[in-house]
Enzyme design. Sequence first.
Site, PDB file in Angstrom:
ATOM      1  N   ASP A  14       0.860  -1.183   0.000  1.00  0.00           N
ATOM      2  CA  ASP A  14       0.000   0.000   0.000  1.00  0.00           C
ATOM      3  C   ASP A  14       0.893   1.229   0.000  1.00  0.00           C
ATOM      4  O   ASP A  14       1.926   1.267   0.668  1.00  0.00           O
ATOM      5  CB  ASP A  14      -0.970  -0.006   1.181  1.00  0.00           C
ATOM      6  CG  ASP A  14      -0.299  -0.019   2.538  1.00  0.00           C
ATOM      7  OD1 ASP A  14      -0.096   1.063   3.120  1.00  0.00           O
ATOM      8  OD2 ASP A  14       0.023  -1.115   3.019  1.00  0.00           O
ATOM      9  N   GLU A 102      -7.466   4.767  12.087  1.00  0.00           N
ATOM     10  CA  GLU A 102      -6.433   4.617  13.105  1.00  0.00           C
ATOM     11  C   GLU A 102      -6.308   5.897  13.905  1.00  0.00           C
ATOM     12  O   GLU A 102      -6.814   6.951  13.499  1.00  0.00           O
ATOM     13  CB  GLU A 102      -5.096   4.243  12.469  1.00  0.00           C
ATOM     14  CG  GLU A 102      -4.661   5.176  11.340  1.00  0.00           C
ATOM     15  CD  GLU A 102      -3.466   4.653  10.572  1.00  0.00           C
ATOM     16  OE1 GLU A 102      -2.382   4.574  11.175  1.00  0.00           O
ATOM     17  OE2 GLU A 102      -3.614   4.335   9.376  1.00  0.00           O
TER      18      GLU A 102
END
Length: 373
Positions: A14, A102
């Site tokens: 990613d 997150e």
Amino acid sequence: MSNLTVSKRSLGADVANYQSENVSYAGIKFALIKLTQGTGYINPKAKAQIKSSLAHSLLTGGYFYATHSGSVLKARAEAKYAVEKAKAYGIPLGSYLADDWEQGNGNDVNGSVSSNTDAVIAAMQVIKEAGYKPLVYAGAYVLRNRLNTARIVKSFGTCLWVASYKVMGRQDSADFNYFPSMDGVAIWQFTDNYKGYNVDGNICLIDLKANSGSSKPKSTNKTGESLSLHPVVKWNIGAVAVVSNSKGAYVYTSSKLDKRESDKLKPCGSMWQVFGLENGAVKVGKNQFFDGRAVYVKANPIAYNDSKHAVAKVVLPHTHALDAPKADAGKVYGLELNSKVEIQGRVGRFLKIKELHKGKQVYVTGNRAYIVL
């Protein structure tokens, strides 16, 4: 065009603005590209990285960095923003988009697990309705302690993208002795420095399958049904049936569905209060029934639980937030017609607005703001 299927235990990366526009790393079969953050930031390399990933025949998906915390309204807005960019920049419909949820950079994971989960599910639903496959990304601790992953997995299947590292620093392969075992994991991010490339390394736990390389979503509607009907109802309506068959639905005079009330179809999208279920038929009036296969039945959480979370839509002009749950309460601020507001329970017919005003609870009357189902 991207690969449509990647076998489980395949490696992927990613990338974000920190990485090169050239998405080419030894051994990877899929790539997830950062698109947006909140509703104001776009990864300036996203378009080039997507183009490169597709050119290298990688299964190509994306993600957005969340700043919505536990807010359903913000989650929907951020997901819509990411979806717009995904479509504009060429991520194939049917591929994967993730809510990167997150702690930090504007996102707070320390709210209630229920609100956190409501928000993540809301974002993932926007992604799903747009024609992509939703994922949620977070570290193992956050997934275990700050979200109800059982609810998420129940709604979207195997959809967790979990980060957990054996060591900080270079790793060339995934050591499954350190896999953070939990249900519903689709992808494990096992390192932040794959083979020394300074890019996150991932491994998929399932076959990743993108449905199509087309720029147009394939219909998931095999029976002519609309899958995005969200009616609004008064707080005291317990459940409604929404006609979902595109051709309409007949009303029958008994739950046996052996005699029609008339030969006229009730139109798709029409809404009826539900009074019960009999023999698999939905009762919507005295001696009035729908075939349960022709309607969606949606329950109103506020009607059954006076502390439940919900979203309300302002349905009348000149509506105000009130300083108390009573008819002669003072007006605090105006609420725009057709705007939506998060609700956390109610007092009688007065809905409790989740966001406090100057540290104080405010309300809106349930006769002016209806619950969105």
